[in-house]
Design an enzyme around this catalytic site. Sequence first.
Site, short mmCIF file in Angstrom:
data_model
loop_
_atom_site.label_atom_id
_atom_site.label_comp_id
_atom_site.label_asym_id
_atom_site.label_seq_id
_atom_site.Cartn_x
_atom_site.Cartn_y
_atom_site.Cartn_z
CD GLU A 66 20.48 43.14 28.38
OE1 GLU A 66 21.75 43.19 28.45
OE2 GLU A 66 19.75 43.94 28.98
CG MET A 490 42.69 29.06 18.13
SD MET A 490 43.58 27.57 17.65
CE MET A 490 42.32 26.32 17.80
C1 LIG Z 1 38.40 27.65 16.35
C2 LIG Z 1 37.52 26.92 15.37
C3 LIG Z 1 38.06 25.89 14.61
C4 LIG Z 1 37.26 25.16 13.74
N1 LIG Z 1 37.80 24.09 13.08
C5 LIG Z 1 36.98 23.26 12.38
C6 LIG Z 1 37.47 22.04 11.82
O1 LIG Z 1 38.64 21.70 11.93
N2 LIG Z 1 36.59 21.24 11.17
C7 LIG Z 1 35.25 21.57 11.04
O2 LIG Z 1 34.48 20.80 10.49
N3 LIG Z 1 34.78 22.72 11.54
C8 LIG Z 1 35.60 23.56 12.22
N4 LIG Z 1 35.09 24.71 12.78
C9 LIG Z 1 33.65 25.01 12.58
C10 LIG Z 1 33.40 25.67 11.22
O3 LIG Z 1 33.75 27.03 11.30
C11 LIG Z 1 31.90 25.53 10.82
O4 LIG Z 1 31.09 26.06 11.83
C12 LIG Z 1 31.49 24.08 10.60
O5 LIG Z 1 32.41 23.40 9.79
C13 LIG Z 1 30.11 24.05 9.96
O6 LIG Z 1 29.63 22.76 9.96
P1 LIG Z 1 28.33 22.39 9.10
O7 LIG Z 1 28.50 22.86 7.70
O8 LIG Z 1 28.07 20.95 9.33
O9 LIG Z 1 27.16 23.17 9.89
P2 LIG Z 1 26.34 24.52 9.56
O10 LIG Z 1 27.24 25.66 9.35
O11 LIG Z 1 25.31 24.63 10.62
O12 LIG Z 1 25.65 24.18 8.19
C14 LIG Z 1 24.67 23.21 8.13
C15 LIG Z 1 24.15 23.10 6.72
O13 LIG Z 1 23.11 22.13 6.71
C16 LIG Z 1 21.96 22.67 6.10
N5 LIG Z 1 20.77 22.11 6.73
C17 LIG Z 1 20.17 22.49 7.88
N6 LIG Z 1 19.07 21.76 8.10
C18 LIG Z 1 18.99 20.89 7.07
C19 LIG Z 1 18.05 19.88 6.72
N7 LIG Z 1 16.97 19.63 7.48
N8 LIG Z 1 18.25 19.18 5.58
C20 LIG Z 1 19.31 19.44 4.78
N9 LIG Z 1 20.23 20.40 5.06
C21 LIG Z 1 20.06 21.11 6.19
C22 LIG Z 1 22.05 24.18 6.30
O14 LIG Z 1 21.31 24.87 5.31
C23 LIG Z 1 23.55 24.41 6.21
O15 LIG Z 1 23.96 24.65 4.89
C24 LIG Z 1 35.88 25.48 13.61
C25 LIG Z 1 35.35 26.54 14.34
C26 LIG Z 1 36.16 27.25 15.23
C27 LIG Z 1 35.53 28.35 16.05
C1 LIG Z 2 34.30 37.22 21.22
C2 LIG Z 2 35.57 36.76 20.58
N1 LIG Z 2 36.68 37.54 20.60
C3 LIG Z 2 37.83 37.11 20.05
C4 LIG Z 2 37.90 35.87 19.46
C5 LIG Z 2 39.21 35.39 18.82
N2 LIG Z 2 39.69 34.18 19.53
C6 LIG Z 2 39.48 32.93 19.07
S1 LIG Z 2 40.09 31.74 20.08
C7 LIG Z 2 40.69 32.90 21.16
C8 LIG Z 2 41.44 32.50 22.39
C9 LIG Z 2 40.59 31.79 23.38
O1 LIG Z 2 41.30 31.71 24.59
P1 LIG Z 2 40.77 30.81 25.77
O2 LIG Z 2 39.35 31.10 26.03
O3 LIG Z 2 41.69 30.92 26.91
O4 LIG Z 2 40.81 29.35 25.13
P2 LIG Z 2 42.10 28.50 24.66
O5 LIG Z 2 42.30 28.77 23.20
O6 LIG Z 2 43.26 28.94 25.49
O7 LIG Z 2 41.70 27.08 24.91
C10 LIG Z 2 40.41 34.20 20.70
C11 LIG Z 2 40.82 35.45 21.39
C12 LIG Z 2 36.71 35.11 19.44
N3 LIG Z 2 36.67 33.90 18.85
N4 LIG Z 2 35.59 35.55 20.04
#
Ligand SMILES: Cc1cc2nc3c(=O)[nH]c(=O)nc-3n(C[C@H](O)[C@H](O)[C@H](O)COP(=O)(O)OP(=O)(O)OC[C@H]3O[C@@H](n4cnc5c(N)ncnc54)[C@H](O)[C@@H]3O)c2cc1C
Ligand SMILES: Cc1ncc(C[n+]2csc(CCOP(=O)(O)OP(=O)(O)O)c2C)c(N)n1
Length: 588
Positions: A66, A490
């Site tokens: 799911e 990562m």
């Molecule tokens: C491993 C990892 C690394 C990351 N590294 C980075 C990084 O280096 N740089 C980065 O940028 N992000 C990074 N992120 C993502 C980060 O965690 C956030 O998800 C991201 O920055 C959110 O972007 P956002 O604010 O544009 O989008 P959202 O979180 O979706 O926010 C969007 C905003 O826009 C508003 N909005 C929606 N619709 C409208 C509308 N019609 N009009 C006006 N406002 C609206 C919402 O209310 C909300 O506040 C990373 C994520 C991971 C998993």
């Molecule tokens: C469900 C879940 N568990 C744990 C994590 C923490 N986490 C973030 S990145 C990462 C490693 C991802 O490994 P892989 O899928 O091999 O991608 P890579 O970073 O090697 O490109 C982990 C364990 C997560 N983001 N999501």
Amino acid sequence: MGSNATTQASNAHLTTPARLTGAEIVWATLVGEGVTDVFGYPGGAILPVYDALRKFPIHHVLVRHEQGAAHMADGYARASGKVGVAIATSGPGATNLVTGIATAMLDSIPIVCITGNVPSKLLGSDAFQEIDITGITLPVTKHNFLISRTEEIAPAIRQAFQIARSGRPGPVLVDITKDAQQGTAIFDFAAAEPKPYRPHPMLRVEDFSLAQAAELIRSARRSIILAGHGVSESGAMEQVRALAERAEIPVALTLLGLGGFPASHPLNLGMMGMHGEAWVNHAIQEADLLIACGMRFDDRVTGKLASYALKAKKIHIEIDPAEINKNVKVDVALVGDLRQVLEQLLPHISTRDGQLWLKTIEASKGAVAVRDIKNLPDSGHLYAAHVVHDLWRITGGNAVVVTDVGQHQMWEAQYFHHEHPRSLITSGGLGTMGFALPAAIGAKFACPEKEVWVIAGDGGFQMTAAELSTIVQEKIKINIAIINNGYLGMVRQWQEFFYDRNYESTPLVSPDFVKLAEAHGLPGRAVRTRTELANAVAEARSAPGTFLLNFLVEKEDSVYPMIPAGSALHEMIRRPAKNPLVETADDV
Ligand SMILES: Cc1cc2nc3c(=O)[nH]c(=O)nc-3n(C[C@H](O)[C@H](O)[C@H](O)COP(=O)(O)OP(=O)(O)OC[C@H]3O[C@@H](n4cnc5c(N)ncnc54)[C@H](O)[C@@H]3O)c2cc1C
Ligand SMILES: Cc1ncc(C[n+]2csc(CCOP(=O)(O)OP(=O)(O)O)c2C)c(N)n1
Ligand SMILES: [Mg+2]
């Protein structure tokens, strides 16, 4: 899909009120809401709904877990802009949805999840597979309903759709007891229509705020537009572009904003934040005005708040009043739909010369052009950055890319240059591993004509690899690129930088992914060198069905630049100068 006769019958339900079972009402309402595909998994408490499906022109995709159903609905919504639908039974079926619902919540994605629950007289008795799913999902849904009367089903589902897609979008859950599914009621689609959506009373842009914003833009000398996910969610691409071009303001993007402003546009600076381009983060720290458009100043974007963009005034254009001043205090808040607000603002903006500031940023890029991987000789090593860059080049960028979470996700953001909105689908806020494969299936149902690529790590792919069977059963074509570095990369990178290279529990044994594909009846190929890459990608693209490529890349490569958690935006860890291979910015 149902037959023509079924379609006519269900359309008749929409125009002429009739007595139906609750289960039939579920489907008839979905048909009325324009739903053609749903993703789900049956079980006892939702069986009446499944039994009635054959009478309605809706295609049901049987998932393998799911969680996959929720991610497919999410991928469908991200790719199409429409509401995605997931269905599950009570108890474990419902709880398995939770990670997918939270993923949609954190990224503001409109999905509706329908679950069955035990008969209403058993609610609260710890009946078999009874779980309080509305209680469990309360913090991760925009709204949820527990429905125990047949006549409430249609109004609840219609309201769920309205809530999911209006204002700041998000997930809604409708939990329906089994007796409500089995009972009958008059189904009147029109009468079940919710009251018109009324925006929050604070969603009003005052003239003086517009004037203030225009004045800040006019007088600033070092402005940057911060373009976020709200750009594509509101369809404000043209308006952002008009603002940028008219006032010559460069645009930096969040991860979820990528594609909202064309990568090839001369004013596009690239991604900001933890793994953003070094010159972007430096420019933000030097800016005297930030114009935040539909982005929420996530901590991955700001780094340490106490030292974030201290020289800059801030304008925040945002639909959710709760986001204003939440992380970053702003000088002017324009609360409303981004496209509408920009349409109101643009007449106040006159043309301006921003060349001096643009040249300063350009100069800060330093030696990036010569360091770019495009210009480097093939060393015989296969780097993830090469794979992503070559995929971008070979597809001409005209693909929907769905990533998982980890290093490969960041390399995708850095090396696949997105020109169009909704062309990158990725879990940003929750960062959910296992997202890519099911979300790509959903994206393919939303856009069957588009080329869809999964880019997943060896870790995340294994979390939801069972959905390969769904692909086979549904006979859909996507392309799968596993970036196989033998690590939870990562996390290994964090261990390398901050835990003294103690690689505890991050080396990862995987199955032979090509054989795994073959066990599902799908072809695949391993790729070990860059010279094999183009051929392998061509083979995958021309295959009639889904094709898996297992890219065996450098094991201990890291994503640069990187801002350590809690550090300021400009305090980036840079790639050591002796090996600049996949650094995007200059080494300083
Ligand atoms: C491993 C990892 C690394 C990351 N590294 C980075 C990084 O280096 N740089 C980065 O940028 N992000 C990074 N992120 C993502 C980060 O965690 C956030 O998800 C991201 O920055 C959110 O972007 P956002 O604010 O544009 O989008 P959202 O979180 O979706 O926010 C969007 C905003 O826009 C508003 N909005 C929606 N619709 C409208 C509308 N019609 N009009 C006006 N406002 C609206 C919402 O209310 C909300 O506040 C990373 C994520 C991971 C998993
Ligand atoms: C469900 C879940 N568990 C744990 C994590 C923490 N986490 C973030 S990145 C990462 C490693 C991802 O490994 P892989 O899928 O091999 O991608 P890579 O970073 O090697 O490109 C982990 C364990 C997560 N983001 N999501
Ligand atoms: Mg890995």
